[in-house]
Design an enzyme around this catalytic site. Structure first.
Site, PDB file in Angstrom:
ATOM      1  N   LYS A  23       0.857  -1.186   0.000  1.00  0.00           N
ATOM      2  CA  LYS A  23       0.000   0.000   0.000  1.00  0.00           C
ATOM      3  C   LYS A  23       0.883   1.221   0.000  1.00  0.00           C
ATOM      4  O   LYS A  23       2.017   1.178   0.486  1.00  0.00           O
ATOM      5  CB  LYS A  23      -0.872   0.019   1.264  1.00  0.00           C
ATOM      6  CG  LYS A  23      -2.103   0.891   1.122  1.00  0.00           C
ATOM      7  CD  LYS A  23      -3.169   0.146   0.368  1.00  0.00           C
ATOM      8  CE  LYS A  23      -4.454   0.893   0.284  1.00  0.00           C
ATOM      9  NZ  LYS A  23      -5.540  -0.016  -0.120  1.00  0.00           N
TER      10      LYS A  23
HETATM   11  N1  GLU Z   1      -7.158   0.010  -3.522  1.00  0.00           N
HETATM   12  C1  GLU Z   1      -7.891  -1.193  -3.804  1.00  0.00           C
HETATM   13  C2  GLU Z   1      -7.954  -2.088  -2.590  1.00  0.00           C
HETATM   14  O1  GLU Z   1      -7.818  -1.635  -1.471  1.00  0.00           O
HETATM   15  C3  GLU Z   1      -7.376  -1.888  -5.043  1.00  0.00           C
HETATM   16  C4  GLU Z   1      -5.949  -2.329  -4.985  1.00  0.00           C
HETATM   17  C5  GLU Z   1      -5.417  -2.843  -6.330  1.00  0.00           C
HETATM   18  O2  GLU Z   1      -6.192  -2.951  -7.273  1.00  0.00           O
HETATM   19  O3  GLU Z   1      -4.223  -3.119  -6.375  1.00  0.00           O
HETATM   20  O4  GLU Z   1      -8.221  -3.251  -2.694  1.00  0.00           O
END
Ligand code: GLU
Length: 416
Positions: A106
């Site tokens: 993240k």
């Molecule tokens: N931000 C989204 C999540 O929390 C998608 C993450 C992604 O597609 O890599 O799942």
């Protein structure tokens, strides 16, 4: 240096509960309690008035035993290392629950995009991408949109990384515009996956979607499309909320008209097709399905007691704190945890990455079909663990995800 909000500790507590059912070797458990890499960057950005502001940015790769690290980037004033670490851990379990070959990551920048111009956001994005370029890449770590980042931000990230390489690298991010290698169906994938899991839960509980009452808290990409899809399926969306206000109509809200109102006024409040409420007042209105789709920790010990719902589907990542989760468990709420319910986004991100790598693209119905297969299978696997071990769905999802990551860690062994 960074604020400890206790969010990561909450995740470690759920990991401990899962380990109670897995009994992992101590060294493996310790590995899973600790992020692999955490990068903190300082991002100088020239503002439109000529001054230079320094923003704090982060990228955490929690674990990559199962494949390249994967996870979104958020722009929010409350972003800090504790939050990004917790969210990276959740991405690790989430990718494992739906069995896509990624680890978890993240990223985020502490900023308030509502007070920034488009060109300031572009300069921030480009410099942030440059600063984390030591970590990201299609083989190593693939960012995607999250809170207050969108397709345009992904396009700037892709362009910056590609300019540094000297050629186009579409696979470095997902959630891009379709014209530069984005995937059809990505925009609605998180809500689409969530609705699939709710329909599976309804089937399990012998309930029908037609006429069910639904409230959706959060009106970003996930909340808006989830509300629309529930209405299209014949459910009655009686409550909606954005970050500041909530609206309620016991006869059902026209979601498209509410979205048009929000676009025009910048808020849901004062929509003529519903009454204004506070968010906590809306949470206290009984519903069949509640979808918190805004931010972590939204439902906590302080507001959980007024909530009456049969099914709760986490559109956001961990919108329900552990304290509140215990209350739901005791009152028999059927919980669809975020690492299952909101995994549709990263599943279609996986499809996007695969399409970018193979330079061959699928049509939207192929994508939706494949998404449905994965979400349905994952729901059934989590439900089977929940029934077999007599545990709630959150614990069952954790047991499934953690077990898969642990298997990869163990079979790879220790280096050197
Ligand atoms: N931000 C989204 C999540 O929390 C998608 C993450 C992604 O597609 O890599 O799942």
């Amino acid at each position: 240096m960074t604020e400890d909000t206790g969010f990561f500790q909450e995740i470690l507590t759920t990991l401990e509960t899962a380990n109670g059912h897995l009994n992992l070797p101590p060294a493996v458990y310790e590995r899973l309690r600790t992020p692999r890499r955490s990068l903190i960057v300082s991002i100088p950005v020239e503002m439109d008035d000529g001054s230079v502001n320094f923003f704090k940015g982060y990228r955490v790769q929690y674990d990559f035993a199962r494949g390249p690290a994967k996870g979104g980037v958020r722009y929010h004033p409350r972003v800090n290392l504790d939050e990004i670490t917790a969210l990276a851990a959740l991405m690790t379990w989430k990718c494992a629950v739906v069995d896509i070959p990624f680890g978890g990551a993240k990223g985020g920048v502490q900023c308030d995009t509502s007070r920034m111009s488009r060109s300031e956001i572009e300069r921030l994005t480009r410099r942030y991408t440059y600063e984390i370029s030591v970590l990201i890449g299609p083989e190593t770590d693939i960012p995607a949109p999250d809170m207050y980042t969108d397709e345009q931000v992904m396009a700037w990230m892709m362009d910056t990384y590609s300019m540094m390489k000297g050629y186009s690298v579409p696979g470095v991010v997902t959630g891009k515009p379709v014209c530069i290698g984005g995937s059809l169906g990505r925009r609605k994938a998180t809500s689409g996956g969530l609705v699939i899991t709710v329909l599976e839960a309804l089937r399990h509980l012998n309930m029908r979607v037609e006429g069910l009452t639904v409230s959706v808290i959060g009106f970003g990409n996930v909340g808006l499309f989830a509300a629309k899809q529930f209405s299209e399926l014949g459910a009655k969306v009686i409550g909606l909320a954005d970050s500041k206000s909530a609206i309620h109509n016991p006869y059902g809200i026209d979601v498209d008209m509410a979205a048009a109102h929000k676009k025009e006024r910048g808020m849901l409040r004062d929509f003529e097709g519903a009454d204004n409420l506070t968010i906590d007042e809306l949470l206290a209105v009984p519903v069949d399905v509640l979808v918190p789709a805004a931010i972590e920790g939204q439902i906590h010990a302080g507001n959980v007691n007024g909530i009456k719902t049969r099914i709760l589907a986490e559109g956001a990542n961990n919108p329900v704190t552990n304290d509140a989760d215990a209350v739901f468990r005791d009152s028999g709420v059927f919980m669809l945890p975020g690492i299952l319910a909101n995994a549709g986004g990263v599943v279609v991100s996986y499809f996007e990455w695969v399409q970018d790598l193979q330079r061959f693209f699928w049509n939207e119905s192929e994508i939706n079909e494949k998404l449905k297969v994965i979400m349905t299978r994952s729901f059934k696997e989590v439900l089977a663990i929940s029934l077999e071990k007599k545990v709630d769905m959150r614990t069952a999802a954790m047991v499934l995800g953690v077990k898969k990551v642990a298997e990869a860690v163990m079979v790879r062994g220790l280096y050197p």
